[in-house]
Design a protein around this motif. Structure first.
Motif, PDB file in Angstrom:
ATOM      1  N   GLU A 183       0.850  -1.188   0.000  1.00  0.00           N
ATOM      2  CA  GLU A 183       0.000   0.000   0.000  1.00  0.00           C
ATOM      3  C   GLU A 183       0.888   1.241   0.000  1.00  0.00           C
ATOM      4  N   VAL A 184       0.717   2.109  -1.000  1.00  0.00           N
ATOM      5  CA  VAL A 184       1.594   3.265  -1.174  1.00  0.00           C
ATOM      6  C   VAL A 184       0.782   4.556  -1.161  1.00  0.00           C
ATOM      7  N   VAL A 185       1.249   5.531  -0.405  1.00  0.00           N
ATOM      8  CA  VAL A 185       0.685   6.878  -0.450  1.00  0.00           C
ATOM      9  C   VAL A 185       1.826   7.850  -0.708  1.00  0.00           C
ATOM     10  N   GLY A 186       1.549   8.890  -1.502  1.00  0.00           N
ATOM     11  CA  GLY A 186       2.564   9.884  -1.793  1.00  0.00           C
ATOM     12  C   GLY A 186       2.045  11.264  -1.471  1.00  0.00           C
ATOM     13  N   GLU A 187       2.930  12.132  -0.975  1.00  0.00           N
ATOM     14  CA  GLU A 187       2.509  13.482  -0.628  1.00  0.00           C
ATOM     15  C   GLU A 187       3.672  14.452  -0.716  1.00  0.00           C
ATOM     16  N   ALA A 188       3.339  15.705  -0.998  1.00  0.00           N
ATOM     17  CA  ALA A 188       4.302  16.792  -0.963  1.00  0.00           C
ATOM     18  C   ALA A 188       4.044  17.592   0.307  1.00  0.00           C
ATOM     19  N   VAL A 189       5.108  17.889   1.042  1.00  0.00           N
ATOM     20  CA  VAL A 189       4.982  18.567   2.333  1.00  0.00           C
ATOM     21  C   VAL A 189       5.898  19.785   2.337  1.00  0.00           C
ATOM     22  N   ALA A 190       5.339  20.947   2.680  1.00  0.00           N
ATOM     23  CA  ALA A 190       6.123  22.173   2.730  1.00  0.00           C
ATOM     24  C   ALA A 190       6.953  22.226   4.013  1.00  0.00           C
ATOM     25  N   GLY A 191       8.187  22.679   3.893  1.00  0.00           N
ATOM     26  CA  GLY A 191       9.024  22.845   5.072  1.00  0.00           C
ATOM     27  C   GLY A 191      10.465  22.484   4.809  1.00  0.00           C
ATOM     28  N   ASP A 192      11.281  22.652   5.816  1.00  0.00           N
ATOM     29  CA  ASP A 192      12.680  22.257   5.727  1.00  0.00           C
ATOM     30  C   ASP A 192      12.766  20.753   5.486  1.00  0.00           C
ATOM     31  N   PRO A 193      13.486  20.306   4.457  1.00  0.00           N
ATOM     32  CA  PRO A 193      13.480  18.881   4.104  1.00  0.00           C
ATOM     33  C   PRO A 193      13.852  17.950   5.248  1.00  0.00           C
ATOM     34  N   GLY A 194      14.911  18.279   5.972  1.00  0.00           N
ATOM     35  CA  GLY A 194      15.324  17.409   7.074  1.00  0.00           C
ATOM     36  C   GLY A 194      14.265  17.321   8.152  1.00  0.00           C
ATOM     37  N   GLU A 195      13.728  18.459   8.565  1.00  0.00           N
ATOM     38  CA  GLU A 195      12.710  18.471   9.614  1.00  0.00           C
ATOM     39  C   GLU A 195      11.442  17.765   9.160  1.00  0.00           C
ATOM     40  N   VAL A 196      11.073  17.963   7.896  1.00  0.00           N
ATOM     41  CA  VAL A 196       9.871  17.303   7.368  1.00  0.00           C
ATOM     42  C   VAL A 196      10.010  15.788   7.451  1.00  0.00           C
ATOM     43  N   LEU A 197      11.149  15.269   7.017  1.00  0.00           N
ATOM     44  CA  LEU A 197      11.343  13.820   7.028  1.00  0.00           C
ATOM     45  C   LEU A 197      11.384  13.261   8.442  1.00  0.00           C
ATOM     46  N   ILE A 198      12.083  13.941   9.318  1.00  0.00           N
ATOM     47  CA  ILE A 198      12.178  13.470  10.708  1.00  0.00           C
ATOM     48  C   ILE A 198      10.799  13.410  11.339  1.00  0.00           C
ATOM     49  N   ASP A 199       9.997  14.459  11.134  1.00  0.00           N
ATOM     50  CA  ASP A 199       8.647  14.486  11.704  1.00  0.00           C
ATOM     51  C   ASP A 199       7.742  13.447  11.040  1.00  0.00           C
ATOM     52  N   ALA A 200       7.874  13.275   9.719  1.00  0.00           N
ATOM     53  CA  ALA A 200       7.015  12.331   9.002  1.00  0.00           C
ATOM     54  C   ALA A 200       7.256  10.902   9.458  1.00  0.00           C
ATOM     55  N   ALA A 201       8.469  10.614   9.917  1.00  0.00           N
ATOM     56  CA  ALA A 201       8.825   9.240  10.287  1.00  0.00           C
ATOM     57  C   ALA A 201       8.624   8.945  11.758  1.00  0.00           C
ATOM     58  N   ASP A 202       8.084   9.888  12.526  1.00  0.00           N
ATOM     59  CA  ASP A 202       8.006   9.694  13.974  1.00  0.00           C
ATOM     60  C   ASP A 202       7.289   8.416  14.390  1.00  0.00           C
TER      61      ASP A 202
END
Length: 285
Positions: free
Chosen positions: A83-102
């Protein structure tokens, strides 16, 4: 089918980003997890200094959404049962990824990316994520096709998380585990450099093997089906693991070294692997 915590992957349309996507899709299939594809975006920095126009901001967002959409489509081709979902998220790339993976079980990134629209995973971003993420981070480097290669893990007295993660990886992949421990022999301090230090190389080597086997013993009991090969050698741990990476499916290291601040710095061995490994590197946070 019960899913384990999702795998998150950062993409930006670059070749390293595509390598990370393929690796993440394989990991999600192996773990029976959902896959979340994230493209972080922000305006080019010269525009952001003076306030980007609405048109520029719209173009940046549209480009990021296109990258995320195309990456999600590719991920479904790589792993049709995931199952795959894709999204674009505004923000600093590093912070976005860290938060997305919490809440994820694994975060996958490329070792570098490119600048410009939807920029993600520049070297600095990869380092930031590897250092500060709160979940395990898999960095796509070198040959990402595991074949029948073993998992390799660096073992010292700070590496319990890495050893556990390595056994879990080997069990999930159905492959062998090579546990590597680098050691040094005693060297006289400068004020007493003229005094001999009693040291028998075989004794030091045997003590290193004993230390290594003691660290592995509880995990061998928990994962009896995983074949384990302990390797102890004199010298640099970083050089040893980089050398072994060409024959590994993945190299696993802890998230900090002997002198690193807890939860903030990646040890020198991990940094060397991020720069020079010939296979993916798993940072076990």
């Amino acid at each position: 089918m019960e899913l384990t915590p999702q795998v998150v992957v950062g993409v930006d349309g670059s070749d390293p980003g595509r390598a990370a996507l393929r690796l993440a899709a394989a990991e999600a299939a192996r773990r029976r997890s959902a896959l979340r594809v994230v493209c972080a975006f922000e305006p080019d920095w010269p525009s952001s200094l003076y306030g980007a126009s609405p048109d520029v901001q719209r173009l940046v967002r549209e480009r990021a959404e296109q990258v995320a959409r195309e990456a999600a489509h590719d991920a479904r081709r790589f792993a049709p049962d995931v199952e795959v979902v894709g999204e674009a998220v505004a923000g600093d790339p590093g912070e976005v990824l860290i938060d997305a993976a919490d809440s994820a079980g694994l975060l996958v990134i490329g070792h570098r990316g490119h600048g410009g629209f939807a920029s993600l995973m520049l070297g600095a971003v990869s380092h930031m994520v590897a250092m500060h993420a709160r979940v395990p981070v898999l960095v796509a480097r070198g040959d990402t096709e595991p074949g029948d290669k073993p998992v390799v893990v660096g073992v010292d007295h700070t590496s319990e998380h890495a050893v556990r993660a390595a056994f879990e990886e080997a069990a999930t992949r159905g492959c062998a585990l090579v546990a590597a421990h680098a050691y040094t022999v005693p060297v006289a301090a400068w004020p007493v450099v003229s005094l001999p230090i009693p040291c028998e190389p075989d004794v030091v080597r045997n003590a290193a093997f004993e230390e290594l086997n003691a660290a592995l013993a509880p995990w061998r009991d928990k994962f009896p089906a995983v074949p384990v090969k302990p390797v102890a050698a004199r010298g640099s741990a970083a050089r040893m693991l980089v050398g072994m990476s060409s024959g590994a499916a993945v190299v696993v290291v802890g998230s900090r070294g002997h002198t690193a601040a807890v939860g903030t710095l990646l040890g020198a061995v991990g940094m060397q692997l991020l720069h020079h490994s010939d296979c993916p590197v798993l940072i076990a946070h």
